[in-house]
Design a protein around this motif. Structure first.
Motif, mmCIF file in Angstrom:
data_model
loop_
_atom_site.group_PDB
_atom_site.id
_atom_site.type_symbol
_atom_site.label_atom_id
_atom_site.label_comp_id
_atom_site.label_asym_id
_atom_site.label_seq_id
_atom_site.Cartn_x
_atom_site.Cartn_y
_atom_site.Cartn_z
ATOM 1 N N VAL A 250 -14.591 28.573 -30.143
ATOM 2 C CA VAL A 250 -13.943 27.787 -29.088
ATOM 3 C C VAL A 250 -14.980 27.259 -28.102
ATOM 4 C CG1 VAL A 250 -12.306 27.883 -27.172
ATOM 5 C CG2 VAL A 250 -11.766 29.035 -29.324
ATOM 6 N N VAL A 251 -15.950 28.096 -27.744
ATOM 7 C CA VAL A 251 -16.995 27.687 -26.796
ATOM 8 C C VAL A 251 -17.825 26.549 -27.386
ATOM 9 C CG1 VAL A 251 -19.120 28.428 -25.668
ATOM 10 C CG2 VAL A 251 -17.106 29.903 -25.614
ATOM 11 N N LEU A 252 -18.193 26.669 -28.649
ATOM 12 C CA LEU A 252 -19.004 25.625 -29.280
ATOM 13 C C LEU A 252 -18.263 24.294 -29.307
ATOM 14 C CD1 LEU A 252 -20.526 27.621 -32.285
ATOM 15 C CD2 LEU A 252 -21.633 27.035 -30.130
ATOM 16 N N ASP A 253 -16.989 24.328 -29.665
ATOM 17 C CA ASP A 253 -16.226 23.083 -29.719
ATOM 18 C C ASP A 253 -16.022 22.506 -28.325
ATOM 19 O OD1 ASP A 253 -14.768 21.195 -31.445
ATOM 20 O OD2 ASP A 253 -13.021 21.849 -30.286
ATOM 21 N N SER A 254 -15.864 23.378 -27.326
ATOM 22 C CA SER A 254 -15.685 22.876 -25.958
ATOM 23 C C SER A 254 -16.939 22.155 -25.474
ATOM 24 C CB SER A 254 -15.349 24.035 -25.021
ATOM 25 O OG SER A 254 -16.499 24.820 -24.742
ATOM 26 N N GLN A 255 -18.098 22.661 -25.827
ATOM 27 C CA GLN A 255 -19.327 21.999 -25.400
ATOM 28 C C GLN A 255 -19.512 20.660 -26.104
ATOM 29 O OE1 GLN A 255 -21.181 23.232 -22.677
ATOM 30 N NE2 GLN A 255 -19.191 24.247 -22.759
ATOM 31 N N ARG A 256 -19.040 20.577 -27.324
ATOM 32 C CA ARG A 256 -19.065 19.280 -28.010
ATOM 33 C C ARG A 256 -18.185 18.279 -27.262
ATOM 34 N NH1 ARG A 256 -15.583 16.607 -30.891
ATOM 35 N NH2 ARG A 256 -14.101 18.354 -30.872
ATOM 36 N N VAL A 257 -16.992 18.722 -26.863
ATOM 37 C CA VAL A 257 -16.054 17.835 -26.176
ATOM 38 C C VAL A 257 -16.589 17.443 -24.797
ATOM 39 C CG1 VAL A 257 -13.748 17.688 -25.176
ATOM 40 C CG2 VAL A 257 -14.064 18.739 -27.424
ATOM 41 N N VAL A 258 -17.063 18.428 -24.036
ATOM 42 C CA VAL A 258 -17.548 18.143 -22.681
ATOM 43 C C VAL A 258 -18.732 17.182 -22.730
ATOM 44 C CG1 VAL A 258 -18.653 19.161 -20.656
ATOM 45 C CG2 VAL A 258 -16.703 20.310 -21.709
ATOM 46 N N THR A 259 -19.663 17.426 -23.639
ATOM 47 C CA THR A 259 -20.831 16.547 -23.738
ATOM 48 C C THR A 259 -20.418 15.128 -24.108
ATOM 49 O OG1 THR A 259 -22.099 18.463 -24.501
ATOM 50 C CG2 THR A 259 -23.106 16.307 -24.782
ATOM 51 N N HIS A 260 -19.494 15.012 -25.052
ATOM 52 C CA HIS A 260 -19.047 13.683 -25.485
ATOM 53 C C HIS A 260 -18.363 12.930 -24.345
ATOM 54 C CE1 HIS A 260 -17.402 10.560 -28.076
ATOM 55 N NE2 HIS A 260 -16.204 10.797 -27.541
ATOM 56 N N GLU A 261 -17.460 13.604 -23.634
ATOM 57 C CA GLU A 261 -16.692 12.932 -22.590
ATOM 58 C C GLU A 261 -17.570 12.540 -21.404
ATOM 59 O OE1 GLU A 261 -13.687 11.941 -22.868
ATOM 60 O OE2 GLU A 261 -13.245 12.926 -24.779
#
Length: 435
Positions: A250-261
């Motif tokens: 979950v943490v890894l996917d959240s960082q992908r989302v935050v970085t992208h946005e």
């Protein structure tokens, strides 16, 4: 921090080293213009109090030498077989063992004193007591470079040199107890200071040591990018503990989302961050792919909640460009620290066999539900010969460059002023305390 506490210690001792005619400063009789205001018994009691303060500074000096040069046993050594640091440590231990003074109690450390000289000793002892917390919190041999160890060693040696100089000036104070083997201690400190000062110092050590633990940012969600930073900060704190495998995904996917946005809304004020964050997003895409088959029950799940909040707030950001360069660089620092924690968590989980990878084997799972049976699966340690690039990606792509601590602007000046104070003579310029 080490720099703050040792700096206050040098400032207080520097003021003491610029003082002369100690009896007068304790209320003793001087010239006809300086009347006697204390009795011999009162000055003797002040001397005992100063010795208790001195004991705190001596203890700090010994702990600093031990932290910079942790040789376990000096038994059976001689002055010819001990090196400069070992000799200073031996003499400090000998001095403290022979001293009849106790450490200053908390009441004396926290109560302001009437005489400026005694107050300066109190400030020195207080800084020394506070500085003792720095050594187990990052100012020790295993956490410092060789140059930083030498810097700590020279600081301790200079403080001991100052104590020896003060011991000679206070010899006429009623009931004063001289340092044990004062001459040997002074020579050991002088030799150690010269030895430790031979190489270029690394004053970045002043950034190490004890600091108040950061606290989570509770309360209502902040608006805009500040809300994302609030959630990222809380995520960073929760990563102090190892997340379980599900939370890690979950943490890894959240960082992908935050970085992208956040990268989508970058303005033209920070062009250097665009490519950096694009690379970070690609790295997390790879990590998410590599952890699809990751398993492991041990660990905490707190990080997953903060990570989900950060991703949700990032997706709700407005479409207007983010133009605050200072705030964006703060986000980048949060990214760097989170990357460090995640990389450390992955390495620790793999090394200690807390994370496993799901591997299909050439057998049918007869216990699976339904008419169509699936292949049987087994969880194996990632350290076994399985095909996983998780560790390689974490080490080679995710791990950021080591954070280089900045040197305080007053570090060199503070030490230079203190060295000048050690050799202070009456009539020299300086900052003597008022009577």
């Amino acid at each position: 921090m080490y720099g703050e506490n040792s700096g206050h210690l040098r400032d207080a001792m520097g003021a003491l080293l610029r003082e002369h005619r100690i009896q007068q400063r304790l209320g003793g009789k001087g010239t006809h213009t300086v009347p006697e205001t204390t009795t011999v018994a009162e000055r003797e009691e002040l001397g005992r109090q100063i010795r208790r303060y001195r004991e705190c500074v001596l203890t700090w000096s010994l702990q600093a030498v031990r932290a910079a040069n942790p040789r376990a046993d000096l038994g059976g050594t001689t002055v010819h077989s001990r090196g400069p640091a070992e000799e200073l440590r031996f003499r400090l231990t000998e001095t403290l063992t022979a001293s009849s003074a106790d450490l200053a109690p908390s009441e004396e450390l926290t109560t302001e004193q009437q005489f400026a000289t005694v107050e300066a000793w109190r400030q020195a002892a207080r800084s020394a007591v506070l500085g003792e917390h720095d050594f187990p919190a990052g100012v020790r041999y295993s956490d410092l470079t060789d140059q930083q160890c030498m810097t700590v060693l020279k600081d301790a040696a200079d403080v001991v040199r100052g104590l020896v100089a003060l011991d000679r000036r206070y010899s006429n104070v009623p009931g004063w107890e001289k340092l044990h083997n004062q001459g040997w201690l002074g020579r050991a400190a002088q030799t150690c200071a010269a030895h430790a000062g031979y190489d270029e110092p690394d004053y970045a050590v002043d950034r190490h040591g004890w600091q108040p633990a950061p606290q989570p940012l509770d309360g209502p969600a902040m608006s805009g990018l500040a809300g994302v930073m609030q959630a990222q900060h809380n995520l960073l704190l929760s990563l102090d503990e190892l997340p379980d495998a599900r939370s890690l995904r979950v943490v890894l996917d959240s960082q992908r989302v935050v970085t992208h946005e956040v990268a989508l809304r970058l303005g033209e004020s920070v062009p250097d961050l665009a490519s950096k964050w694009a690379s970070r997003e690609d790295t997390y895409i790879k990590l998410v792919r590599e952890t699809r088959d990751l398993g492991g029950l041990l660990g905490r799940g707190d990080a997953a909640g903060h990570a989900s909040i950060a991703a949700s707030r990032a997706q709700k950001l407005g479409r207007e460009p983010l133009a605050d360069a200072k705030q964006l660089h703060q986000v980048d620092r949060l990214f760097t620290r989170i990357d460090q924690r995640i990389c450390a968590a992955i390495e620790h989980g793999v090394r200690e066999r807390l994370y496993f990878v799901r591997v299909p084997i050439a057998r049918v799972d007869d216990l699976s539900a339904g008419l169509v049976k699936e292949r049987r699966q087994r969880y194996l340690p990632i350290t076994s010969p399985v095909q996983s690039d998780l560790i390689a990606i974490a080490r080679n792509e995710l791990r950021p460059e080591p954070i280089r601590l900045s040197v305080p602007i007053t570090a060199a000046r503070s030490r230079a002023d203190f060295e000048a104070a050690i050799d202070h003579r009456p009539g020299d310029s300086g900052r003597p305390l008022a009577l």
